[in-house]
Design a protein around this motif. Structure first.
Motif, PDB file in Angstrom:
ATOM      1  N   PHE A  24      -6.091   5.241  -5.119  1.00  0.00           N
ATOM      2  CA  PHE A  24      -4.800   5.566  -4.093  1.00  0.00           C
ATOM      3  C   PHE A  24      -4.650   7.062  -4.250  1.00  0.00           C
ATOM      4  O   PHE A  24      -3.971   7.779  -3.321  1.00  0.00           O
ATOM      5  CB  PHE A  24      -3.504   5.021  -4.667  1.00  0.00           C
ATOM      6  CG  PHE A  24      -3.630   3.618  -4.257  1.00  0.00           C
ATOM      7  CD1 PHE A  24      -3.166   3.255  -3.105  1.00  0.00           C
ATOM      8  CD2 PHE A  24      -3.831   2.446  -5.189  1.00  0.00           C
ATOM      9  CE1 PHE A  24      -3.141   1.918  -2.424  1.00  0.00           C
ATOM     10  CE2 PHE A  24      -3.831   1.143  -4.686  1.00  0.00           C
ATOM     11  CZ  PHE A  24      -3.529   1.056  -3.591  1.00  0.00           C
ATOM     12  N   TYR A  69       2.019   9.353  -5.823  1.00  0.00           N
ATOM     13  CA  TYR A  69       2.391  10.681  -5.382  1.00  0.00           C
ATOM     14  C   TYR A  69       3.646  11.275  -6.248  1.00  0.00           C
ATOM     15  O   TYR A  69       3.550  12.367  -6.752  1.00  0.00           O
ATOM     16  CB  TYR A  69       2.937  10.620  -3.899  1.00  0.00           C
ATOM     17  CG  TYR A  69       3.481  11.991  -3.381  1.00  0.00           C
ATOM     18  CD1 TYR A  69       2.566  12.933  -2.973  1.00  0.00           C
ATOM     19  CD2 TYR A  69       4.868  12.352  -3.222  1.00  0.00           C
ATOM     20  CE1 TYR A  69       3.066  14.072  -2.519  1.00  0.00           C
ATOM     21  CE2 TYR A  69       5.098  13.287  -2.936  1.00  0.00           C
ATOM     22  CZ  TYR A  69       4.444  14.469  -2.379  1.00  0.00           C
ATOM     23  OH  TYR A  69       4.612  15.437  -1.698  1.00  0.00           O
ATOM     24  N   ILE A  98      -6.745   8.702  -1.527  1.00  0.00           N
ATOM     25  CA  ILE A  98      -6.465   8.456  -0.145  1.00  0.00           C
ATOM     26  C   ILE A  98      -5.477   9.182   0.067  1.00  0.00           C
ATOM     27  O   ILE A  98      -5.339   9.890   1.152  1.00  0.00           O
ATOM     28  CB  ILE A  98      -6.311   6.824   0.245  1.00  0.00           C
ATOM     29  CG1 ILE A  98      -7.558   6.098  -0.101  1.00  0.00           C
ATOM     30  CG2 ILE A  98      -5.644   6.529   1.484  1.00  0.00           C
ATOM     31  CD1 ILE A  98      -7.402   4.664  -0.192  1.00  0.00           C
ATOM     32  N   ASP A  99      -4.401   9.139  -0.710  1.00  0.00           N
ATOM     33  CA  ASP A  99      -3.134   9.983  -0.753  1.00  0.00           C
ATOM     34  C   ASP A  99      -2.414   9.749   0.720  1.00  0.00           C
ATOM     35  O   ASP A  99      -2.376  11.003   1.395  1.00  0.00           O
ATOM     36  CB  ASP A  99      -3.287  11.459  -1.124  1.00  0.00           C
ATOM     37  CG  ASP A  99      -1.841  12.169  -1.459  1.00  0.00           C
ATOM     38  OD1 ASP A  99      -1.243  11.369  -1.971  1.00  0.00           O
ATOM     39  OD2 ASP A  99      -2.069  13.367  -1.772  1.00  0.00           O
ATOM     40  N   ILE A 100      -1.930   8.869   1.250  1.00  0.00           N
ATOM     41  CA  ILE A 100      -1.412   8.498   2.458  1.00  0.00           C
ATOM     42  C   ILE A 100       0.040   9.090   2.572  1.00  0.00           C
ATOM     43  O   ILE A 100       0.467   9.737   3.651  1.00  0.00           O
ATOM     44  CB  ILE A 100      -1.117   7.119   2.732  1.00  0.00           C
ATOM     45  CG1 ILE A 100      -0.964   6.738   4.234  1.00  0.00           C
ATOM     46  CG2 ILE A 100      -0.228   6.433   1.786  1.00  0.00           C
ATOM     47  CD1 ILE A 100      -0.965   5.355   4.571  1.00  0.00           C
ATOM     48  N   SER A 121       1.230   3.804  -2.966  1.00  0.00           N
ATOM     49  CA  SER A 121       0.925   5.387  -2.779  1.00  0.00           C
ATOM     50  C   SER A 121       2.218   6.225  -3.108  1.00  0.00           C
ATOM     51  O   SER A 121       1.738   7.308  -3.505  1.00  0.00           O
ATOM     52  CB  SER A 121       0.294   5.524  -1.300  1.00  0.00           C
ATOM     53  OG  SER A 121      -0.604   4.728  -1.071  1.00  0.00           O
ATOM     54  N   TRP A 164       0.737  -1.245  -0.068  1.00  0.00           N
ATOM     55  CA  TRP A 164      -0.030  -0.005  -0.010  1.00  0.00           C
ATOM     56  C   TRP A 164       0.775   1.381  -0.131  1.00  0.00           C
ATOM     57  O   TRP A 164       0.758   2.185  -0.747  1.00  0.00           O
ATOM     58  CB  TRP A 164      -0.987  -0.014   1.068  1.00  0.00           C
ATOM     59  CG  TRP A 164      -1.866   0.955   1.276  1.00  0.00           C
ATOM     60  CD1 TRP A 164      -1.757   2.518   1.515  1.00  0.00           C
ATOM     61  CD2 TRP A 164      -3.279   1.066   1.159  1.00  0.00           C
ATOM     62  NE1 TRP A 164      -2.576   3.039   1.559  1.00  0.00           N
ATOM     63  CE2 TRP A 164      -3.738   2.354   1.151  1.00  0.00           C
ATOM     64  CE3 TRP A 164      -4.082  -0.305   0.890  1.00  0.00           C
ATOM     65  CZ2 TRP A 164      -5.295   2.550   1.267  1.00  0.00           C
ATOM     66  CZ3 TRP A 164      -5.352   0.153   0.685  1.00  0.00           C
ATOM     67  CH2 TRP A 164      -6.023   1.332   1.037  1.00  0.00           C
ATOM     68  N   LEU A 165       1.769   1.262   0.943  1.00  0.00           N
ATOM     69  CA  LEU A 165       2.739   2.302   0.957  1.00  0.00           C
ATOM     70  C   LEU A 165       3.663   2.682  -0.259  1.00  0.00           C
ATOM     71  O   LEU A 165       3.569   3.631  -1.000  1.00  0.00           O
ATOM     72  CB  LEU A 165       3.651   2.134   1.889  1.00  0.00           C
ATOM     73  CG  LEU A 165       4.679   3.421   2.559  1.00  0.00           C
ATOM     74  CD1 LEU A 165       3.632   4.506   2.975  1.00  0.00           C
ATOM     75  CD2 LEU A 165       5.464   3.162   3.588  1.00  0.00           C
ATOM     76  N   SER A 205       0.899  12.042   1.245  1.00  0.00           N
ATOM     77  CA  SER A 205       0.836  13.577   1.792  1.00  0.00           C
ATOM     78  C   SER A 205       0.430  13.748   3.178  1.00  0.00           C
ATOM     79  O   SER A 205       0.673  14.615   3.756  1.00  0.00           O
ATOM     80  CB  SER A 205      -0.308  14.128   0.813  1.00  0.00           C
ATOM     81  OG  SER A 205       0.263  14.394  -0.569  1.00  0.00           O
ATOM     82  N   LYS A 206      -0.310  12.955   3.626  1.00  0.00           N
ATOM     83  CA  LYS A 206      -0.698  12.783   5.223  1.00  0.00           C
ATOM     84  C   LYS A 206       0.499  12.519   5.902  1.00  0.00           C
ATOM     85  O   LYS A 206       0.685  13.074   7.227  1.00  0.00           O
ATOM     86  CB  LYS A 206      -1.890  11.912   5.248  1.00  0.00           C
ATOM     87  CG  LYS A 206      -3.174  12.272   4.549  1.00  0.00           C
ATOM     88  CD  LYS A 206      -4.114  11.256   4.637  1.00  0.00           C
ATOM     89  CE  LYS A 206      -5.287  11.643   3.948  1.00  0.00           C
ATOM     90  NZ  LYS A 206      -6.488  10.573   4.051  1.00  0.00           N
ATOM     91  N   LEU A 207       1.233  11.818   5.568  1.00  0.00           N
ATOM     92  CA  LEU A 207       2.581  11.400   6.336  1.00  0.00           C
ATOM     93  C   LEU A 207       3.595  12.356   6.402  1.00  0.00           C
ATOM     94  O   LEU A 207       3.886  12.610   7.507  1.00  0.00           O
ATOM     95  CB  LEU A 207       3.189  10.018   5.806  1.00  0.00           C
ATOM     96  CG  LEU A 207       2.553   8.657   6.113  1.00  0.00           C
ATOM     97  CD1 LEU A 207       3.227   7.616   5.243  1.00  0.00           C
ATOM     98  CD2 LEU A 207       2.375   8.374   7.602  1.00  0.00           C
TER      99      LEU A 207
END
Length: 106
Positions: free
Chosen positions: A95, A64, A98-100, A60, A56-57, A102-104
């Motif tokens: 994906f 990105y 969700i854009d994990i 993502s 998943w990472l 950018s959140k991280l």
């Protein structure tokens, strides 16, 4: 300069093989520890969960990077790349919403 380069090459080779040998040794020891049935089942389940999270990472991160690079590539007038619209694909769109990454990293 030549000896310095050879020294760097040899040190990289030693580090590479030393890391491989140490990881094999750690894997052997951990396999012996987790050989019990209960620990083996939990190890398998946790490994599966970790694998899904890492996949998943990675996807993502790819989405990105594509979102960062694609506007620059489209301005270069490369016909094959300028027609790409990844937002039309199902997986990329999922994906992208969700854009994990950018959140991280904010």
């Amino acid at each position: 300069p030549l000896m310095h380069g050879i020294g760097k090459l040899i040190s990289c080779v030693i580090l590479f093989f030393g890391t491989i040998i140490s990881l094999k040794l750690i894997t052997f020891i951990l396999d012996r520890i987790f050989a019990l049935p209960t620990l083996k089942a939990s190890n398998t389940i946790l490994g599966c969960i970790l694998g899904v999270f890492l996949a998943w990472l990675r996807v993502s991160a790819f989405v990105y990077i594509v979102n960062l690079v694609l506007p620059y590539i489209q301005t270069k007038d490369i016909t094959l790349l300028s027609r790409i619209d990844p937002a039309k694909t199902v997986i990329f769109g999922f994906f992208e919403k969700i854009d994990i990454i950018s959140k991280l990293f904010g």
